[in-house]
Design a protein around this motif. Sequence first.
Motif, short mmCIF file in Angstrom:
data_model
loop_
_atom_site.label_atom_id
_atom_site.label_comp_id
_atom_site.label_asym_id
_atom_site.label_seq_id
_atom_site.Cartn_x
_atom_site.Cartn_y
_atom_site.Cartn_z
N LYS A 253 -30.36 22.02 37.38
CA LYS A 253 -29.28 20.78 36.71
C LYS A 253 -30.31 20.04 35.53
N TYR B 23 -27.81 22.67 32.52
CA TYR B 23 -26.74 22.56 32.31
C TYR B 23 -25.87 21.34 33.37
N LYS B 24 -25.14 20.12 32.87
CA LYS B 24 -23.74 20.02 32.52
C LYS B 24 -22.24 21.06 33.38
N SER B 25 -22.41 21.88 33.13
CA SER B 25 -21.06 22.50 33.76
C SER B 25 -21.14 23.34 35.06
N PHE B 26 -20.67 22.55 35.93
CA PHE B 26 -20.68 22.44 37.32
C PHE B 26 -20.61 24.00 37.44
N GLU B 27 -19.37 24.60 37.18
CA GLU B 27 -19.22 25.97 37.26
C GLU B 27 -20.46 26.97 37.21
N SER B 28 -21.07 26.68 35.97
CA SER B 28 -22.50 27.60 35.16
C SER B 28 -23.79 27.27 36.03
N THR C 216 -22.54 29.33 39.54
CA THR C 216 -22.58 30.90 38.79
C THR C 216 -24.51 31.19 38.96
#
Length: 321
Positions: free
Chosen positions: A29, A32-37, A40
Amino acid sequence: MRCERTNPDVRNFGLKSRDMGFAGLNALKEEYKSFESIRTIHDRWNVFCSWAKAEQGIKDLRKVEVSHLMQYADHLRDRFESGDIKASTAQNYLSAVNRVMEIARGDNKVRVDPVKQGDLPKRSGISEGDKSISQERHDKATYNATERTGALLNLQRELGLRFEESAKLNANKALNQAQIKGAVEIRDGTKGGRPRVVPILEQSQIKALENARDIQNGRSMIPAEQSYKEFRQDAYKEVARLGVKFHGERHAYAQNRYEKLSGVKCPVKARIKHGNVHHKYIAREKGISVETAKSLDREVRMQIARELGHGRTDVTNSYLG
């Protein structure tokens, strides 16, 4: 942008959780900003956390070392060879660990390249390079190794054993089998508890077993004062200093057996492509038809797969090309 941690020197590098899994999530967190990344990578990271806790007793990110990641790579390779995961999945699992450790630590000191260092198969599952340890490098490593680690390297090279199989081998019993039956039954430490028989055809195999027997001081190669996990950790640290990998000895066994059984070099040794190109090479070298060469290649791979403890011939692609 990386957040400032209140105290990065405490458990899990101050990532606001005593649990490695959640600490890894918090690290992701930060970057990364992408929840999906995040989801995964975190799912893959959790696979490592479960393994690290069960197999290494590790519950703190600060305790994770390169030697642990090398052992994890071996574990992932075994899962791939058992048909449990794909080559790409094995690489993704290790890459996720590299990424979380990089964020958590703030450096790249604890990471293992999946293919170059971890010896994980390429995404095709077919090796394009020779990952075996040459005889010269093997001799140098065993000369500089402790007696016990040198014995393990010899056992792995001469009998095609995994690390755990060589560590848990009763060398005295195996030597008796070799001398009486001309074969050794491998039971302890095998994947899935599946026993297999390794033929004893060379004097160098007898010599490796005799050397191991002389060092053994119990019912296995593990020192009486150590647990298997403790011994494994020390052994992996030692081979890292020696500049070799245990699995490279298993590659050497497979490649040497291929040449003995077929009379020609395997693709990675001959430096030619796997498949039709190699079949034509076999046909030319042995003066036989391409169809006969193809059949010979298949039969030899089946035999090597059995000796390595696998039921699938496609596993040999990662050893032979």
